[in-house]
Scaffold this motif. Structure first.
Motif, PDB file in Angstrom:
ATOM      1  N   ARG B 159       0.830  -1.195   0.000  1.00  0.00           N
ATOM      2  CA  ARG B 159       0.000   0.000   0.000  1.00  0.00           C
ATOM      3  C   ARG B 159       0.876   1.260   0.000  1.00  0.00           C
ATOM      4  O   ARG B 159       1.811   1.372   0.773  1.00  0.00           O
ATOM      5  N   PHE B 160       0.559   2.219  -0.868  1.00  0.00           N
ATOM      6  CA  PHE B 160       1.273   3.489  -0.934  1.00  0.00           C
ATOM      7  C   PHE B 160       0.488   4.569  -0.210  1.00  0.00           C
ATOM      8  O   PHE B 160      -0.735   4.646  -0.319  1.00  0.00           O
ATOM      9  N   MET B 161       1.209   5.392   0.549  1.00  0.00           N
ATOM     10  CA  MET B 161       0.597   6.506   1.276  1.00  0.00           C
ATOM     11  C   MET B 161       0.866   7.768   0.470  1.00  0.00           C
ATOM     12  O   MET B 161       2.026   8.071   0.171  1.00  0.00           O
ATOM     13  N   VAL B 162      -0.174   8.516   0.121  1.00  0.00           N
ATOM     14  CA  VAL B 162       0.075   9.725  -0.681  1.00  0.00           C
ATOM     15  C   VAL B 162       0.977  10.668   0.112  1.00  0.00           C
ATOM     16  O   VAL B 162       0.872  10.763   1.339  1.00  0.00           O
ATOM     17  N   VAL B 163       1.858  11.355  -0.608  1.00  0.00           N
ATOM     18  CA  VAL B 163       2.915  12.075   0.096  1.00  0.00           C
ATOM     19  C   VAL B 163       2.393  13.263   0.898  1.00  0.00           C
ATOM     20  O   VAL B 163       3.063  13.718   1.829  1.00  0.00           O
TER      21      VAL B 163
END
Lengths: 354, 354
Positions: B159-163
């Protein structure tokens, strides 16, 4: 200093390795590198391992290398540990076996990384004075302590301690781990690796950097009772699963297996050392008897710091430690015969100006 | 247990890397290795460095590699650090920046090495629960703490966390070091490396193991304010002067410079991931949206442990974590198209027995 450093980081005084200057070509006699290249079989093994498999992790247990080492020393794989240079292994050993509550012991004149490790892991240490000839007195290590580290031969003195003296230390300290750092053992000393079968408290640390001409590959090894090896593994596997890359593993296995090249280059280094020692004595240098690939020398008249600077100006790098008791000495690595001839001829001009 | 281990060694629960079985050939989708070989230019650079100079120590400061990385990211050399894999760098960072007196924070579902580092250095930690979709809630990291580590993309969830969310964490914690572990950043995520120019509390850690196909070479890197880099250097130079060998340094420089090969292989991995994700969904798998070179999947009906064992019997290795909240998931590395076809076809037989 930064507010983001913790107390430990702020307090550290890191180890300073010998300089690796890039400004000019030196005759480099300052970091105890071997003047001869690694075995051609090592280079071949590395080239063979330079392939698509580099996309895959190395074996975290380094089984093949540990088996080669076990075979070499007639031990079991469970008695062998490998790491990213003997420095990494020494760090793991300090972290695994020593405790803040008990003082560890090592000689006053010795490898200057030992006090750095002690500080890194919050350990107390006491240094045991060597005598005027830099001999280590075994009896002085037979006192209550939390662990001992003895380099044999010692660095930077090159002095070898006869192994009967090590026996005294091991027998007197059955409840403490005694680390014998044999980084320079292959240049004429007698290894105690085989003793790990009898002494559960003995950890012997070695390296491929010196006698195998592989300082650039970063491979060290340790031998001890399987319990000690498991202790090292517990720390290592809590730090970094893979400390040796595939190329280092391949090269190290080949290095251990090429016994004849190893013996030949060591013989040459020893012969050059003996010859150079005699010539240095003729120039008025005191030369501590060496069983390493370097000599520790002091001139009867000229200050070591002055000789160091003059040699450096002439393109010859040696190591000078500005520390009590040894600030009149220089540590000089054994190079090729040609390099040592250049050193002797420079020193002749320095000590006997016409 | 051994009487020679200190209290720490006895208490450690080391990290367990994915298995590297030697008993048979597997389709290996369990350790997130890149299915494509390293750049041919990397292999060439390593072969060129396989020479007599291996007798010499490497550059302890790794200047050439740090310069290459600085050029790549438009930073200065003083903002770059390199180490023996990102694992070694993470260990140094935990030791350099966090303190026993203040609790550090990381997500509950994350890289399982973080709690191991915390234990190794005697640190207290608190895990912050991710939501049912394994999203990390930035607001929950805006509480008093002694440091934060956020993997982005996260592992094993992908899962990627928006910056923008990372910005919230960095702004709320100006006095704590925030480590962003970008091991998997090159597979579609957005890096925050350039932010180190604005945030003195940000350390970004990356690796050549995944997107550069060099798991076997052991090279990691970190970027941050020069003060943070100096902190890492203080710890590293108190542990091991030379953690990267000459071959790893040469290969790493070549890897950073071959941008087109890097982009091409990453594009292939991403395309295969997207295609495979669709096929897995058709088979009844829940697939967490991935920005990494692996997918985290759970079947609507069959237990993950059972799928894991059946795949292994069929010669396909994936990773199963028998841990709360994720014991119904499998982490599957993205292989070649052929390997993923084999996986999908095996899974088709497993979930839809005829």
């Amino acid at each position: 200093m930064s507010k983001y450093w913790n107390e430990l980081t702020a307090s550290l005084v890191p180890y300073v390795p010998g300089e690796q200057p890039k400004d000019q070509q030196y005759i480099k006699l300052n970091t105890n590198e071997n003047p001869y290249p690694p075995s051609p079989k090592v280079l071949e093994a590395i080239r063979n391992a330079t392939n698509a498999d580099l996309r895959l992790y190395p074996d975290p247990n380094c089984d093949q290398l540990r088996e080669a080492l076990a075979g070499y020393y007639r031990l079991s794989k469970e008695q062998a540990f490998v790491g990213n240079g003997s420095d990494e292994i020494l760090a793991f050993a300090f972290q695994a076996f020593f405790s803040a509550s008990k003082t560890i012991l090592f000689p006053d004149i010795t490898y200057t990384f030992y006090p750095v490790y002690a500080d890194l892991y919050g350990l107390n240490y006491e240094t045991i004075p060597t005598d005027d000839e830099f001999n280590i007195d075994a009896e002085r290590f037979c006192v209550p302590n939390g662990g001992i580290i003895i380099p044999n031969p010692n660095a930077p003195t090159a002095r070898f301690m006869v192994v009967d003296q090590l026996k005294i230390i091991l027998d007197a300290n059955p409840d403490q781990v005694v680390i014998v750092d044999e980084a320079y053992i292959d240049f004429g000393g007698e290894s105690v690796v085989s003793w790990v079968k009898e002494y559960p408290n003995l950890l012997v640390v070695q390296t491929l950097s010196k006698s195998r001409s592989l300082a650039g590959l970063r491979v060290g090894m340790a031998f001890g009772h399987p319990d000690l090896i498991e202790g090292l593994n517990r720390v290592k596997n809590s730090f970094n699963s893979y400390t040796l890359d595939r190329l280092a593993l391949a090269g190290a296995v080949a290095a251990i297996k090429d016994q004849s090249y190893f013996e030949e280059t060591n013989r040459k280094v020893i012969a050059t050392r003996e010859r150079t020692s005699e010539e240095l004595k003729r120039l008025g240098f005191r030369v501590i008897e060496s069983k390493a690939n370097f000599v520790f020398i002091s001139h009867e008249r000229l200050p070591a710091s002055e000789i160091f600077s003059t040699l450096k100006r002439r393109g010859i790098l040696v190591r000078y430690f500005n520390k009590p008791r040894i600030n009149e000495y220089l540590r000089v690595s054994i190079g090729t015969d040609e390099e040592m001839d250049a050193l002797v001829s420079a020193l002749t001009e320095i000590v006997q100006p016409s």
